[in-house]
Design an enzyme around this catalytic site. Sequence first.
Site, short mmCIF file in Angstrom:
data_model
loop_
_atom_site.label_atom_id
_atom_site.label_comp_id
_atom_site.label_asym_id
_atom_site.label_seq_id
_atom_site.Cartn_x
_atom_site.Cartn_y
_atom_site.Cartn_z
CG ASP A 1 27.72 -40.41 -17.57
OD1 ASP A 1 28.79 -40.81 -18.07
OD2 ASP A 1 27.23 -40.89 -16.54
CD GLU B 1 20.61 -43.67 -19.00
OE1 GLU B 1 20.58 -44.48 -18.05
OE2 GLU B 1 20.34 -42.48 -18.90
CD GLU C 1 14.26 -43.01 -7.78
OE1 GLU C 1 14.96 -42.29 -8.52
OE2 GLU C 1 13.58 -42.57 -6.84
CG HIS D 1 24.80 -40.32 -13.96
ND1 HIS D 1 24.83 -41.02 -15.15
CD2 HIS D 1 23.60 -40.61 -13.39
CE1 HIS D 1 23.70 -41.68 -15.30
NE2 HIS D 1 22.93 -41.46 -14.25
#
Length: 325
Positions: free
Chosen positions: A3, A96, A105, A264
Amino acid sequence: MKDEVRTRSYRDAIYQNKHLFRDKVVLDVGCGTAILSMFAVRAGAKHVIGVDMSTIIEKAREIVEVNGMSKQITLLQGKMEEVKLPFPKVDIILSEWMGYFLLYESMLDTVLYARDQYLAPNGLIFPDRATIYLAGIEDGEYKDEKIGCTLNLRRRYDKAKLTRLSLVWDNVYGFDYSPLKNTALTEPLVDTVEIKACVTEPAQVFAIDLYTVKPAELAFTAPFTLDCRRNDFIHALIAWFDIDFTACHKPIRFSTGPHAKYTHWKQTVFYLREVLTVEENEQVSGTLSSRPNSKKKRDLDIEIKYRLETDSPVRSANGRCEYKM
């Protein structure tokens, strides 16, 4: 690492602010392959601690070693809440942590635990701000394909694998499965939306300051107002988020919105049960609610209430939709 938007943003936030990292102790929460840890060492950090539950940390150790950074990076496998760090306090937390729809999640609870337990006074968090946005889109043809006739949902399972489900509700091997249409409507779609599909201006809905937010505040209800750009139809609302590194000398931001370069995370699409027929300068107002699922903490229960503000009794509409991620 594939990404580009995400990785370059983190790299720039670290490399362009070497004065902040020089001789500092850094904690990388959910370090994965340790790319952020190595960025921090290159920026002059005294020592970096990377923590991750996954077995990927074994590969991370190999990567760190072949790059000659084993003495500067300590990698620990386990839960953040259970591992013992080699330093009592850290100067900077890197992570991240974001998931789809920002919070699905996500590891934000873990980052906040690390903040409260280990971040030194006046310490820094990279990134430190996240903002969720909403907009209305015209998506009739695609909605019919996914909901009316064919469901083609992308759902995330273990290790972020995407599985496609393709079911023809009205005729499944000669049987009527139309009751499952309601299930399809309750499951948001993670997909890329073209900017031309946006019927409304974007609206900021929920902002998170990682220095001050409490875990309980991640369950929220927030109002929104969407201004219609043109005469059109609204089949769904989409959500995305922006991420800010405000501690930088020159602030760095990246967006996961339809106007920005691909990430993403894409966008999250919430299909409405009815089609809104809107005219330019009208407004769609309502509330967005999100809270962790009572049984699965990292899943989300989401509710959208909406109302089309119009003088036309024929087009007037309001409703409430529930979703599960």
